[in-house]
Structure formats: structure tokens, C-alpha cells
Design a protein around this motif. Structure first.
Motif, PDB file in Angstrom:
ATOM      1  N   GLY A 149       8.642 -40.759 -31.415  1.00 38.92           N
ATOM      2  CA  GLY A 149       8.819 -41.990 -32.176  1.00 38.92           C
ATOM      3  C   GLY A 149       8.960 -41.626 -33.642  1.00 38.92           C
ATOM      4  N   ILE A 150       9.829 -42.360 -34.347  1.00 38.73           N
ATOM      5  CA  ILE A 150      10.097 -42.055 -35.745  1.00 38.73           C
ATOM      6  C   ILE A 150       9.911 -43.319 -36.585  1.00 38.73           C
ATOM      7  CG2 ILE A 150      11.885 -41.338 -37.393  1.00 38.73           C
ATOM      8  CD1 ILE A 150      13.185 -39.766 -35.137  1.00 38.73           C
ATOM      9  N   ASN A 151       9.235 -43.159 -37.715  1.00 38.21           N
ATOM     10  CA  ASN A 151       9.148 -44.229 -38.704  1.00 38.21           C
ATOM     11  C   ASN A 151      10.543 -44.403 -39.286  1.00 38.21           C
ATOM     12  OD1 ASN A 151       8.718 -45.861 -40.933  1.00 38.21           O
ATOM     13  ND2 ASN A 151       7.188 -44.529 -41.864  1.00 38.21           N
ATOM     14  N   TYR A 152      11.120 -45.587 -39.112  1.00 32.74           N
ATOM     15  CA  TYR A 152      12.496 -45.833 -39.536  1.00 32.74           C
ATOM     16  C   TYR A 152      12.563 -46.618 -40.842  1.00 32.74           C
ATOM     17  CZ  TYR A 152      17.510 -46.320 -38.405  1.00 32.74           C
ATOM     18  OH  TYR A 152      18.882 -46.234 -38.396  1.00 32.74           O
ATOM     19  N   GLY A 153      11.408 -47.027 -41.353  1.00 35.32           N
ATOM     20  CA  GLY A 153      11.377 -47.687 -42.641  1.00 35.32           C
ATOM     21  C   GLY A 153      10.842 -49.105 -42.583  1.00 35.32           C
ATOM     22  N   LEU A 154      10.971 -49.779 -43.700  1.00 31.62           N
ATOM     23  CA  LEU A 154      10.454 -51.130 -43.863  1.00 31.62           C
ATOM     24  C   LEU A 154      11.550 -52.029 -44.409  1.00 31.62           C
ATOM     25  CD1 LEU A 154       7.270 -49.832 -45.600  1.00 31.62           C
ATOM     26  CD2 LEU A 154       7.218 -51.035 -43.420  1.00 31.62           C
ATOM     27  N   ASN A 155      11.665 -53.217 -43.850  1.00 31.91           N
ATOM     28  CA  ASN A 155      12.614 -54.189 -44.390  1.00 31.91           C
ATOM     29  C   ASN A 155      11.992 -55.015 -45.501  1.00 31.91           C
ATOM     30  OD1 ASN A 155      14.833 -53.505 -42.887  1.00 31.91           O
ATOM     31  ND2 ASN A 155      14.427 -54.990 -41.279  1.00 31.91           N
ATOM     32  N   LYS A 156      10.702 -55.262 -45.412  1.00 31.22           N
ATOM     33  CA  LYS A 156      10.042 -56.123 -46.391  1.00 31.22           C
ATOM     34  C   LYS A 156       8.546 -55.832 -46.360  1.00 31.22           C
ATOM     35  CE  LYS A 156       9.568 -61.015 -47.546  1.00 31.22           C
ATOM     36  NZ  LYS A 156       9.926 -62.380 -47.155  1.00 31.22           N
ATOM     37  N   VAL A 157       7.951 -55.770 -47.526  1.00 29.97           N
ATOM     38  CA  VAL A 157       6.504 -55.608 -47.647  1.00 29.97           C
ATOM     39  C   VAL A 157       6.020 -56.568 -48.724  1.00 29.97           C
ATOM     40  CG1 VAL A 157       4.587 -54.057 -48.192  1.00 29.97           C
ATOM     41  CG2 VAL A 157       6.621 -53.143 -47.084  1.00 29.97           C
ATOM     42  N   ARG A 158       4.954 -57.291 -48.432  1.00 33.42           N
ATOM     43  CA  ARG A 158       4.333 -58.157 -49.428  1.00 33.42           C
ATOM     44  C   ARG A 158       2.834 -57.887 -49.443  1.00 33.42           C
ATOM     45  NH1 ARG A 158       8.683 -58.173 -50.833  1.00 33.42           N
ATOM     46  NH2 ARG A 158      10.135 -59.885 -51.125  1.00 33.42           N
ATOM     47  N   PHE A 159       2.309 -57.555 -50.630  1.00 30.57           N
ATOM     48  CA  PHE A 159       0.879 -57.343 -50.814  1.00 30.57           C
ATOM     49  C   PHE A 159       0.275 -58.688 -51.208  1.00 30.57           C
ATOM     50  CE2 PHE A 159       2.935 -53.268 -51.701  1.00 30.57           C
ATOM     51  CZ  PHE A 159       2.217 -52.434 -50.855  1.00 30.57           C
ATOM     52  N   LEU A 160      -0.560 -59.257 -50.361  1.00 33.02           N
ATOM     53  CA  LEU A 160      -1.041 -60.621 -50.548  1.00 33.02           C
ATOM     54  C   LEU A 160      -2.470 -60.728 -51.055  1.00 33.02           C
ATOM     55  CD1 LEU A 160       0.447 -62.048 -47.222  1.00 33.02           C
ATOM     56  CD2 LEU A 160       1.443 -62.150 -49.521  1.00 33.02           C
ATOM     57  N   ASN A 161      -3.290 -59.728 -50.772  1.00 34.92           N
ATOM     58  CA  ASN A 161      -4.708 -59.819 -51.103  1.00 34.92           C
ATOM     59  C   ASN A 161      -5.242 -58.399 -51.304  1.00 34.92           C
ATOM     60  OD1 ASN A 161      -7.145 -61.161 -51.517  1.00 34.92           O
ATOM     61  ND2 ASN A 161      -7.502 -61.599 -49.365  1.00 34.92           N
ATOM     62  N   PRO A 162      -5.976 -58.142 -52.386  1.00 32.37           N
ATOM     63  CA  PRO A 162      -6.492 -56.789 -52.583  1.00 32.37           C
ATOM     64  C   PRO A 162      -7.585 -56.441 -51.569  1.00 32.37           C
ATOM     65  CG  PRO A 162      -7.363 -58.261 -54.262  1.00 32.37           C
ATOM     66  CD  PRO A 162      -6.358 -59.053 -53.478  1.00 32.37           C
ATOM     67  N   VAL A 163      -7.631 -55.166 -51.243  1.00 37.02           N
ATOM     68  CA  VAL A 163      -8.686 -54.631 -50.381  1.00 37.02           C
ATOM     69  C   VAL A 163      -9.731 -54.024 -51.299  1.00 37.02           C
ATOM     70  CG1 VAL A 163      -9.248 -52.936 -48.609  1.00 37.02           C
ATOM     71  CG2 VAL A 163      -7.083 -54.207 -48.484  1.00 37.02           C
ATOM     72  N   CYS A 164     -10.924 -54.594 -51.287  1.00 37.18           N
ATOM     73  CA  CYS A 164     -12.014 -54.099 -52.125  1.00 37.18           C
ATOM     74  C   CYS A 164     -12.685 -52.909 -51.453  1.00 37.18           C
ATOM     75  CB  CYS A 164     -13.037 -55.210 -52.361  1.00 37.18           C
ATOM     76  SG  CYS A 164     -12.365 -56.627 -53.250  1.00 37.18           S
ATOM     77  N   ALA A 165     -13.216 -52.015 -52.269  1.00 33.59           N
ATOM     78  CA  ALA A 165     -13.965 -50.882 -51.719  1.00 33.59           C
ATOM     79  C   ALA A 165     -15.061 -51.427 -50.807  1.00 33.59           C
ATOM     80  CB  ALA A 165     -14.569 -50.057 -52.844  1.00 33.59           C
ATOM     81  N   GLY A 166     -15.128 -50.894 -49.603  1.00 38.06           N
ATOM     82  CA  GLY A 166     -16.104 -51.336 -48.608  1.00 38.06           C
ATOM     83  C   GLY A 166     -15.550 -52.325 -47.598  1.00 38.06           C
ATOM     84  N   ASP A 167     -14.374 -52.918 -47.883  1.00 40.73           N
ATOM     85  CA  ASP A 167     -13.762 -53.843 -46.923  1.00 40.73           C
ATOM     86  C   ASP A 167     -13.328 -53.098 -45.657  1.00 40.73           C
ATOM     87  OD1 ASP A 167     -13.983 -56.157 -48.446  1.00 40.73           O
ATOM     88  OD2 ASP A 167     -11.885 -56.154 -49.110  1.00 40.73           O
ATOM     89  N   GLN A 168     -13.254 -53.850 -44.580  1.00 44.35           N
ATOM     90  CA  GLN A 168     -12.712 -53.333 -43.322  1.00 44.35           C
ATOM     91  C   GLN A 168     -11.354 -53.984 -43.092  1.00 44.35           C
ATOM     92  OE1 GLN A 168     -16.055 -54.234 -40.619  1.00 44.35           O
ATOM     93  NE2 GLN A 168     -16.129 -52.027 -40.288  1.00 44.35           N
ATOM     94  N   ILE A 169     -10.392 -53.172 -42.637  1.00 44.60           N
ATOM     95  CA  ILE A 169      -9.050 -53.674 -42.366  1.00 44.60           C
ATOM     96  C   ILE A 169      -8.623 -53.257 -40.958  1.00 44.60           C
ATOM     97  CG2 ILE A 169      -8.381 -53.698 -44.792  1.00 44.60           C
ATOM     98  CD1 ILE A 169      -6.772 -51.112 -44.288  1.00 44.60           C
ATOM     99  N   ARG A 170      -7.641 -53.988 -40.428  1.00 44.38           N
ATOM    100  CA  ARG A 170      -7.038 -53.608 -39.142  1.00 44.38           C
ATOM    101  C   ARG A 170      -5.582 -54.059 -39.138  1.00 44.38           C
ATOM    102  NH1 ARG A 170      -9.726 -57.851 -34.793  1.00 44.38           N
ATOM    103  NH2 ARG A 170      -8.833 -59.748 -35.708  1.00 44.38           N
ATOM    104  N   GLY A 171      -4.823 -53.485 -38.222  1.00 44.12           N
ATOM    105  CA  GLY A 171      -3.414 -53.817 -38.114  1.00 44.12           C
ATOM    106  C   GLY A 171      -3.121 -54.639 -36.874  1.00 44.12           C
TER     107      GLY A 171
END
Length: 153
Positions: A87-109
Motif C-alpha cells: 500500500g502506498i500513501n498517494y497524498g491528500l486532496n484536502k486537510v483542515r486543522f479545526l481544533n488544537p491538540v493540547c499536550a496530554g490529549d488523546q486522539i484517534r483516527g
């Protein structure tokens, strides 16, 4: 084998295809990212100053650090198709950063399949809407349209 994968993926368009586990973005990870990318802006690496001079209550992760976690989330959730050799990363069509991730936050995809295209007899291109969520917050960190190419024998 690509035809079967194409048929299966086409049936999944509009559905969630992956949800990763939560990952903590701690200050050590933020500092390491700042060092590797040579981006030592104080809002990332100086928690005391960031607490005093920003509305975030402390330091925040680089937007590109948050986006870079997409690779881990994909590895944790993606499944290969029979006959797929890579599998190959083929790129991104659009990215929007909506909310900052603070140190200590947990994130998931969270991945939702948007489209799939058979590019050749050995290449299957998928576009997923990737939402990186922040635990306990209504607004996600980012939303991106991410392209991935599955290569078959």
C-alpha cells in the motif's frame, strides 16, 4: 484479485472502514517532533509560557504532528486485500486543522471510504475521509481527504 477487492470496496463507499485506538500526545512526543522537524515554536515546547500567553492552557501539538499520526492510525486499522503486495500513501486532496491538540490529549483516527477507482490492472486508488478526533471534545483536531493506492500482483 483486484476485481474482487474493487467490488468489495465499492460496496463500502460511505461507510466507516476503520477506527483506531486512542493515542496520548504528551509533551515528550511534541518536543521530539519539534526537534526532528526543526520547528521549536514556543507554543509547542514551552508549556509554562503557552499557559500564560495562549488561550490553550498550555502547549499544543504541531498540526503536522497530529496529521502524521494518520500513518499509525491507518496501520492499526487497514486490512490488506488478497493479492495485494503493498500500500502506498498517494497524498491528500484536502486537510483542515479545526481544533488544537493540547499536550496530554488523546486522539484517534476514524476512516470513512469516500471513493474507489481502479487505476490499472494492478492499482486500486481509495479516498478516505480521515477525522482525527480528540477525546472529550466535540470538534475534531482535523479532517482530511486521504488517498491510498493498493498495489496488486
Amino acid at each position: 484479485m483486484i476485481d474482487k477487492a474493487f467490488e468489495e470496496q465499492t460496496a463500502k463507499i460511505g461507510t466507516e472502514t476503520g477506527l483506531s485506538d486512542w493515542v496520548t500526545i504528551d509533551q515528550a512526543r511534541i518536543n521530539t517532533f519539534a526537534e526532528v522537524t526543526e520547528d521549536p515554536q514556543w507554543i509547542h515546547i514551552d508549556p509554562e509560557r503557552a499557559a500564560k500567553e495562549t488561550p490553550f492552557g498550555g502547549s499544543i501539538a504541531h498540526g503536522f504532528l497530529t496529521l502524521s499520526m494518520a500513518s499509525k492510525f491507518s496501520i492499526d486499522t487497514a486490512k490488506s486485500f488478497p493479492g495485494q503486495v503493498m500500500g502506498i500513501n498517494y497524498g491528500l486532496n484536502k486537510v483542515r486543522f479545526l481544533n488544537p491538540v493540547c499536550a496530554g490529549d488523546q486522539i484517534r483516527g476514524r476512516f470513512v471510504l469516500k471513493s474507489v477507482t481502479k487505476k490499472s490492472d494492478t492499482q486500486l486508488l481509495s479516498e478516505n475521509t480521515l477525522t482525527i478526533e480528540i477525546k472529550g471534545k466535540d470538534t475534531p483536531a482535523l479532517i482530511a481527504q486521504w488517498l491510498g493506492m493498493a498495489i496488486f500482483e
